[in-house]
Design a protein around this motif. Structure first.
Motif, short mmCIF file in Angstrom:
data_model
loop_
_atom_site.label_atom_id
_atom_site.label_comp_id
_atom_site.label_asym_id
_atom_site.label_seq_id
_atom_site.Cartn_x
_atom_site.Cartn_y
_atom_site.Cartn_z
N ILE A 404 0.82 -1.16 0.24
CA ILE A 404 -0.04 0.13 -0.02
C ILE A 404 0.69 1.24 0.11
N ASN A 405 0.43 2.41 -0.21
CA ASN A 405 1.06 3.72 -0.16
C ASN A 405 1.16 4.23 1.14
N MET A 406 2.28 5.27 1.22
CA MET A 406 2.65 5.92 2.44
C MET A 406 2.55 4.80 3.47
N ASN A 428 6.15 -3.78 1.79
CA ASN A 428 6.21 -2.35 2.31
C ASN A 428 7.23 -2.61 3.29
#
Length: 457
Positions: A404-406, A428
């Motif tokens: 996922i992002n961030m 991640n």
């Protein structure tokens, strides 16, 4: 002078498309049964036409770009959603359910701006000046630069604005304003579109920032033609559950900033209070070491917000099992339960399932998937996660846990609030660039499939 001639035109409620006759489907937006009939008046009197001043187009390379002038409202959460403050000469639409706090928020903004020596004009078509004064007394003391006007005639409102020359104008609400030249009732398609056009032209020509309050329909969109949202510079939605004290301000359109930011407020007796640390507020009252409960992290713009996901899975007593989702997408719950049943061999087809995102927020981010799966498995197997554990990640149809992002911002927010274990996608974890000191001793567990989640449990 020739007499005004009356005629009717059909408008599309969704996009504002005009037609001389009724159409079943709008040619513009392809919506069905969206045309309504509105009487309009066109003046057939002769009008002297003057030659317009010659205006040449400008070269793109010669156009100077300067940073837009912004005015701070004095309310940090509102400034965040607006993109750093109010842009001079902009037209802002604020929508929300009745009683959610739209007028209270704008009245508090007026108080802060008047204290900062800004001249503010509050125009109400729904309340008298005495009613506004009674509501204002609960908020605090207002400066002399705050002006009130109770009026629904748009021509009188425009004349007052031009005479007073305020810095900020509040129109509450757009559905109550009308012009006598338009032969239809206030709130109709013609009146709303004409009123918005006049206010937009006034804001651009005079450099006055205008906030417009709009009522919403039962579908949750601003009442009136959809062209209203297209014409304004910024569209803000004020959301929240009437049974909960929290309110969320979202920007769904912003020509001068991001549309991903969110402002969080708490409704109190003295008005709306800013919530500077939403994660701490959302986790208040969280049960300790109970099955079916897990903390996950959602990103609202640049802000990570920790929320609790609760699940209740039990044997059904109906022919068709019940599925209920509060705060997230109902169809996503069915999809994730199908993935659990297919990939883990856990039979959930004969179970009722209830999912709740505590705190009243609505989250549709894919990073919520792993939290929902963990809560469902925890409730089904009656196994508890440690209260200091947080998880987030996207779950695919074959049971994989995708990146996922961030992710760094989410991990740092969890470490700041004292969580000891963080379950996240392996993709991640391998790319995180965070020092051990910043983790505050928090353990990171990377997962690639939901099979590995069973081992962690």
């Amino acid at each position: 002078m020739a007499k005004a001639k009356k005629k009717s035109i059909f408008f599309c409620k969704e996009c504002g498309f005009e037609s001389a006759k009724w159409l079943g489907q709008c040619p513009g937006c392809k919506e069905w049964n969206s045309f309504v009939e509105e009487p309009v008046i066109k003046n057939t009197a002769g009008k002297e036409v003057h030659a317009a001043e010659k205006k040449e187009p400008s070269r793109l390379s010669e156009v100077s770009v300067e940073k837009e002038e912004r005015v701070l409202t004095g309310i940090g959460e509102l400034d965040r959603v607006l993109g750093g403050g109010i842009v001079t000469g902009s037209l802002v639409l604020v929508g929300g359910d009745p009683g959610i706090g739209k007028s209270t928020l704008l009245l508090q903004m007026c108080r802060e701006l008047s204290t900062a020596s800004k001249k503010v004009l509050y125009v109400s078509g729904e309340e008298s000046v005495k009613q506004i004064k009674m509501r204002a007394d609960r908020i605090g003391t207002f400066e002399k630069e705050m002006l009130l006007l109770s009026e629904t005639d748009l021509d009188i409102v425009v004349e007052t604005i031009l005479r007073q020359q305020p810095d900020i104008v509040i129109i509450d609400s757009i559905q109550t304003m009308y012009r006598e030249e338009i032969g239809s009732a206030p709130g109709s398609v013609s009146q709303v579109r004409e009123t918005t056009s006049v206010l937009m032209r006034l804001a651009k020509e005079q450099g006055i920032t205008i906030f417009v309050v709009g009522h919403v329909t039962k579908e949750g969109v601003v009442a009136g033609p959809r062209v209203l949202e297209h014409m304004v510079d910024t569209v803000l939605y004020f959301e929240g559950d009437g049974c909960m004290p929290y309110r969320f301000l979202r920007g769904v359109k912003n020509r001068f900033g991001s549309t991903n930011e969110i402002g969080v407020f708490e409704m109190r007796g003295s008005g709306l209070a800013e919530v500077t640390n939403p994660s701490e507020y959302m986790l208040q009252g969280k049960p300790e070491n109970e099955p079916g409960s897990i903390v996950t992290c959602s990103m609202e713009g640049t802000r990570p917000i920790l929320v609790e996901v609760q699940a209740l899975v039990c044997q059904t007593s109906f022919n068709l099992p019940r599925r209920t989702a509060a705060g997230t997408d109902y169809n996503r719950i069915n999809l994730l339960m199908a993935v659990i049943e297919k990939r883990l061999g856990i039979r959930m087809g004969d179970c009722d399932a209830y999912i709740n995102v505590a705190g009243g927020m609505r989250i549709n981010e894919p990073a919520l998937d792993l939290g929902i799966v963990a809560a469902l498995l925890s409730s089904y197997k009656n196994i508890t996660f440690d209260s200091s554990t947080i998880c987030f990640g996207e779950v695919g149809l074959v049971g994989e846990i995708r990146a996922i992002n961030m992710a760094e911002q989410r991990v740092l927010e969890a470490a700041k609030l004292g969580f000891r274990t963080c379950i996240l996608p392996q993709a991640n974890k391998s790319r995180l660039d965070i020092s051990k000191d910043m983790l505050n001793g928090m353990e990171l567990i990377g997962l690639s499939t939901i099979h590995e989640l069973l081992g962690v449990m």
